[in-house]
Structures are given as structure tokens and as C-alpha cells.
Design a protein around this motif. Structure first.
Motif, mmCIF file in Angstrom:
data_model
loop_
_atom_site.group_PDB
_atom_site.id
_atom_site.type_symbol
_atom_site.label_atom_id
_atom_site.label_comp_id
_atom_site.label_asym_id
_atom_site.label_seq_id
_atom_site.Cartn_x
_atom_site.Cartn_y
_atom_site.Cartn_z
ATOM 1 N N VAL A 1 112.813 94.483 113.442
ATOM 2 C CA VAL A 1 113.683 95.472 112.795
ATOM 3 C C VAL A 1 114.318 94.894 111.535
ATOM 4 O O VAL A 1 115.348 95.378 111.066
ATOM 5 C CB VAL A 1 114.786 95.971 113.762
ATOM 6 C CG1 VAL A 1 114.177 96.777 114.892
ATOM 7 C CG2 VAL A 1 115.612 94.802 114.295
ATOM 8 N N ARG A 2 113.697 93.873 110.974
ATOM 9 C CA ARG A 2 114.284 93.217 109.799
ATOM 10 C C ARG A 2 114.471 94.187 108.639
ATOM 11 O O ARG A 2 115.400 94.035 107.840
ATOM 12 C CB ARG A 2 113.408 92.032 109.380
ATOM 13 C CG ARG A 2 113.443 90.892 110.391
ATOM 14 C CD ARG A 2 112.393 89.819 110.104
ATOM 15 N NE ARG A 2 112.402 88.821 111.153
ATOM 16 C CZ ARG A 2 113.067 87.664 111.081
ATOM 17 N NH1 ARG A 2 113.753 87.372 109.984
ATOM 18 N NH2 ARG A 2 113.048 86.819 112.080
ATOM 19 N N GLU A 3 113.601 95.184 108.552
ATOM 20 C CA GLU A 3 113.724 96.171 107.474
ATOM 21 C C GLU A 3 115.070 96.882 107.531
ATOM 22 O O GLU A 3 115.646 97.245 106.498
ATOM 23 C CB GLU A 3 112.581 97.177 107.580
ATOM 24 C CG GLU A 3 112.585 98.257 106.519
ATOM 25 C CD GLU A 3 111.456 99.254 106.718
ATOM 26 O OE1 GLU A 3 111.709 100.458 106.603
ATOM 27 O OE2 GLU A 3 110.320 98.815 107.009
ATOM 28 N N ASP A 4 115.583 97.101 108.745
ATOM 29 C CA ASP A 4 116.870 97.773 108.905
ATOM 30 C C ASP A 4 118.041 96.797 108.858
ATOM 31 O O ASP A 4 119.198 97.211 108.997
ATOM 32 C CB ASP A 4 116.905 98.549 110.220
ATOM 33 C CG ASP A 4 116.142 99.863 110.144
ATOM 34 O OD1 ASP A 4 115.678 100.211 109.041
ATOM 35 O OD2 ASP A 4 116.010 100.529 111.182
ATOM 36 N N LEU A 5 117.762 95.513 108.678
ATOM 37 C CA LEU A 5 118.805 94.498 108.569
ATOM 38 C C LEU A 5 118.882 93.967 107.144
ATOM 39 O O LEU A 5 119.172 92.788 106.917
ATOM 40 C CB LEU A 5 118.543 93.353 109.555
ATOM 41 C CG LEU A 5 118.697 93.704 111.038
ATOM 42 C CD1 LEU A 5 118.234 92.552 111.911
ATOM 43 C CD2 LEU A 5 120.144 94.066 111.376
ATOM 44 N N ALA A 6 118.612 94.839 106.199
ATOM 45 C CA ALA A 6 118.638 94.455 104.785
ATOM 46 C C ALA A 6 120.003 93.876 104.420
ATOM 47 O O ALA A 6 121.040 94.426 104.788
ATOM 48 C CB ALA A 6 118.330 95.664 103.909
ATOM 49 N N ALA B 1 120.689 99.323 111.966
ATOM 50 C CA ALA B 1 121.243 99.723 110.670
ATOM 51 C C ALA B 1 122.760 99.641 110.679
ATOM 52 O O ALA B 1 123.384 99.168 109.713
ATOM 53 C CB ALA B 1 120.784 101.138 110.320
ATOM 54 N N VAL B 2 123.402 100.082 111.757
ATOM 55 C CA VAL B 2 124.855 99.998 111.865
ATOM 56 C C VAL B 2 125.288 98.534 111.995
ATOM 57 O O VAL B 2 126.321 98.127 111.457
ATOM 58 C CB VAL B 2 125.361 100.832 113.057
ATOM 59 C CG1 VAL B 2 126.862 100.649 113.250
ATOM 60 C CG2 VAL B 2 125.054 102.306 112.838
ATOM 61 N N THR B 3 124.474 97.735 112.681
ATOM 62 C CA THR B 3 124.772 96.306 112.819
ATOM 63 C C THR B 3 124.765 95.620 111.461
ATOM 64 O O THR B 3 125.635 94.786 111.163
ATOM 65 C CB THR B 3 123.743 95.635 113.750
ATOM 66 O OG1 THR B 3 123.810 96.247 115.041
ATOM 67 C CG2 THR B 3 124.019 94.142 113.892
ATOM 68 N N THR C 1 116.063 99.327 119.487
ATOM 69 C CA THR C 1 116.061 98.151 118.620
ATOM 70 C C THR C 1 114.664 97.560 118.465
ATOM 71 O O THR C 1 114.516 96.462 117.946
ATOM 72 C CB THR C 1 116.996 97.072 119.191
ATOM 73 O OG1 THR C 1 116.616 96.813 120.546
ATOM 74 C CG2 THR C 1 118.441 97.518 119.147
ATOM 75 N N SER C 2 113.662 98.290 118.889
ATOM 76 C CA SER C 2 112.292 97.772 118.811
ATOM 77 C C SER C 2 111.543 98.292 117.595
ATOM 78 O O SER C 2 110.463 97.786 117.274
ATOM 79 C CB SER C 2 111.517 98.154 120.079
ATOM 80 O OG SER C 2 111.453 99.564 120.222
ATOM 81 N N ARG C 3 112.115 99.291 116.896
ATOM 82 C CA ARG C 3 111.442 99.898 115.747
ATOM 83 C C ARG C 3 112.433 100.160 114.625
ATOM 84 O O ARG C 3 113.618 100.378 114.864
ATOM 85 C CB ARG C 3 110.793 101.232 116.130
ATOM 86 C CG ARG C 3 109.674 101.134 117.160
ATOM 87 C CD ARG C 3 109.283 102.523 117.607
ATOM 88 N NE ARG C 3 108.195 102.511 118.579
ATOM 89 C CZ ARG C 3 106.996 103.017 118.356
ATOM 90 N NH1 ARG C 3 106.715 103.573 117.198
ATOM 91 N NH2 ARG C 3 106.064 102.975 119.300
ATOM 92 N N THR C 4 111.919 100.172 113.404
ATOM 93 C CA THR C 4 112.751 100.519 112.254
ATOM 94 C C THR C 4 112.943 102.029 112.182
ATOM 95 O O THR C 4 112.234 102.806 112.850
ATOM 96 C CB THR C 4 112.105 100.043 110.949
ATOM 97 O OG1 THR C 4 110.862 100.742 110.772
ATOM 98 C CG2 THR C 4 111.856 98.547 110.972
ATOM 99 N N ARG C 5 113.873 102.448 111.339
ATOM 100 C CA ARG C 5 114.105 103.882 111.139
ATOM 101 C C ARG C 5 112.825 104.569 110.665
ATOM 102 O O ARG C 5 112.475 105.658 111.142
ATOM 103 C CB ARG C 5 115.206 104.099 110.110
ATOM 104 C CG ARG C 5 116.563 103.599 110.532
ATOM 105 C CD ARG C 5 117.535 103.592 109.357
ATOM 106 N NE ARG C 5 117.721 104.923 108.829
ATOM 107 C CZ ARG C 5 117.941 105.192 107.549
ATOM 108 N NH1 ARG C 5 117.965 104.221 106.644
ATOM 109 N NH2 ARG C 5 118.123 106.431 107.148
ATOM 110 N N ALA C 6 112.109 103.951 109.734
ATOM 111 C CA ALA C 6 110.880 104.548 109.212
ATOM 112 C C ALA C 6 109.819 104.669 110.293
ATOM 113 O O ALA C 6 109.123 105.685 110.389
ATOM 114 C CB ALA C 6 110.353 103.713 108.043
ATOM 115 N N SER C 7 109.701 103.641 111.119
ATOM 116 C CA SER C 7 108.717 103.672 112.192
ATOM 117 C C SER C 7 109.064 104.741 113.229
ATOM 118 O O SER C 7 108.187 105.462 113.713
ATOM 119 C CB SER C 7 108.634 102.301 112.864
ATOM 120 O OG SER C 7 107.813 102.344 114.011
#
Length: 265
Positions: free
Chosen positions: A101-106, A78-80, A50-56
Motif C-alpha cells: 500500500v506504499r502508493e497510499d503512504l505518499a 491514506a488516513v494513516t 490494508t492489502s490494496r491501494t485506493r486505485a486497486s
């Protein structure tokens, strides 16, 4: 445990402790993943990180030699986000997490902890999990906020050894507030269902490789997926001995997976 080749169409792979430790490739893992892809198997990298985005994550793994893209990665954040959209649409969500991780919490409506949130979302532990922050979460839970946790891992392995993770704090919050968190990452059945849907395979044709016997392996087996435990990362013999079941297979490391899968035609 386990013998003979395993017939699968897709492989779910935990990252931390299986492919890498502190984002450095473990011996033989780059070549093993390359061999699995060459055999035509589907691959999903499933992680409670939970410390990095999928892209990172994908960029870091690519720099370490792994042939992966962001599309290969399924994270707990992303699942959250999908869970919040389905069950708490338009809810005001406060996030306690180490890492951005806001990018994955779109699509998630994020607010501050002092904004009287409808849902408190707890991610991965780190310096942010001090007394003041945890006490604010406790206060919001007492005022009726729902609690969603990306995972409840008790610890993880870094290059400095084992370190406490969210589960150690989550247990205290649940006991103190007399509530139970909804967990969206592994070992949630929804997490494995999302991975299978992405790969387009049924559970009976998939295999999960992890270093956490409970959250990775036994949880996958309960979902009908073949489970493989590796003796790397957070693996401890005493944890396996005390586990609530037996893995389908146990390997010294992910480097041994191609041999377990056998020749592919």
C-alpha cells in the motif's frame, strides 16, 4: 431497530462484508449503490482494508460492477499517511503489513525494521505476521519506537470463513511493550472526520453502513453519524448482543438501504 425513512445527504459505506466478500459483490449491492447515486447522495467507500491501494480497490470494485473511482475510496493507509505527516513529520517509519500500500503512504519516510525506526506502523495481518516479525516489532517498541496501527480489527470474513486480523496481534504487542497504539482507521474519530470532510457534509446529514457493530456503526454514532448495521460479512448475532450500544438501524443487507432512505425528491 429504527423505522421510517432516513434523511441524509451522504452515505459512508464499508466495503468488505457490506458490498463484497472476498471482493465478490453480495446480492443486490451493485443495484443498491447505483440507486443511491441516482438519488444524488454523496458516497464515500470507507475501509480498513490494508492489502490494496485506493486505485486497486476501485478497479476491483468496477470489475465487479460497481460504479466507483479511486476518489470515492478512503482507506486506512491514506488516513494513516495524513496522521504521520501531521504528528510525525520526517519520522523514520517501519511498516508491517500484508499487501503493498506504499502508493497510499505518499510522503511517509519508510525504512526497514532493522533501521531503528522512530515509528512502527502496523497494517493488516497476513503471513508477514510471523513470530520473527512480531518479535522485531516488540524489540523496536522496547527501544522507544512509537506504535501506530491502521486498525485493530480482530477478524474479517473471507470466502473461507472468519480469519484473524491485526487486532489479535496488536493486543499482545501493547501488553508486552506496555504501550498503547494510536489507531488511525475505524473506529478512530479522525477517520470519520476525514470522510465527512471529503463529502462536504456534517455528521447529522450522513449515514454509515457497516458489518462491524463496534468499529463501523457505534463508532460512527459516537461521531454523530446515523449508524446502520448489516447482517452480512462479519456480523454475528452474539456480537450484536454483546455490543456496547444499539445501532440506529439494522438491515439484512446493503440491498435494503434504498428502502430505508425512502423516496428521494
Amino acid at each position: 431497530m429504527g423505522s421510517g425513512p432516513v434523511s441524509v445527504r451522504a452515505v459512508l459505506i464499508d466495503i468488505d462484508g457490506v458490498l463484497t466478500v472476498s471482493w465478490r459483490a453480495l446480492p443486490g449491492t451493485v443495484a443498491a449503490l447505483r440507486e443511491i447515486r441516482a438519488a444524488g447522495l454523496g458516497v464515500a467507500l470507507v475501509t480498513n482494508t490494508t492489502s490494496r491501494t485506493r486505485a486497486s480497490i476501485a478497479a476491483t470494485l468496477a470489475a465487479a460492477g460497481f460504479a466507483v473511482t479511486a476518489e470515492d475510496v478512503l482507506t486506512a493507509p491514506a488516513v494513516t499517511a495524513a496522521h504521520l505527516a501531521a504528528h510525525f513529520p520526517d519520522a523514520r517509519c517501519a511498516l508491517l503489513n500484508s499487501g503493498d500500500v506504499r502508493e497510499d503512504l505518499a510522503g511517509v519516510r519508510l525504512v526497514g525494521m532493522d533501521a531503528d525506526p522512530d515509528v512502527v506502523v502496523v497494517g493488516g495481518a497476513g503471513p508477514e505476521f510471523g513470530y520473527a516479525a512480531l518479535d522485531r516489532v516488540f524489540g523496536q517498541l522496547q527501544r522507544g519506537a512509537r506504535l501506530v496501527a491502521m486498525h485493530r480489527n480482530l477478524f474479517w470474513r473471507t470466502d473461507r470463513g472468519l480469519q484473524l486480523d491485526t487486532g489479535a496481534f496488536l493486543l499482545g504487542l501493547e501488553r508486552a511493550a506496555r504501550i498503547e497504539a494510536v489507531v488511525t482507521g475505524k473506529p478512530s474519530p479522525a477517520f470519520f472526520a476525514a470522510a465527512l470532510a471529503r463529502l462536504g457534509v456534517g455528521a447529522d446529514r450522513a449515514l454509515m453502513v457497516g458489518d462491524d457493530v463496534e468499529a463501523d456503526v457505534l463508532a460512527a454514532q459516537r461521531a454523530g453519524i446515523t449508524g446502520v448495521l448489516v447482517r452480512t460479512g462479519k456480523y454475528l448475532p452474539e456480537t450484536l448482543a454483546a455490543a456496547g450500544g444499539a445501532p440506529d438501524h439494522v438491515l439484512d443487507s446493503f440491498a435494503g438501504l434504498p428502502a430505508l432512505l425512502g423516496p428521494r425528491g
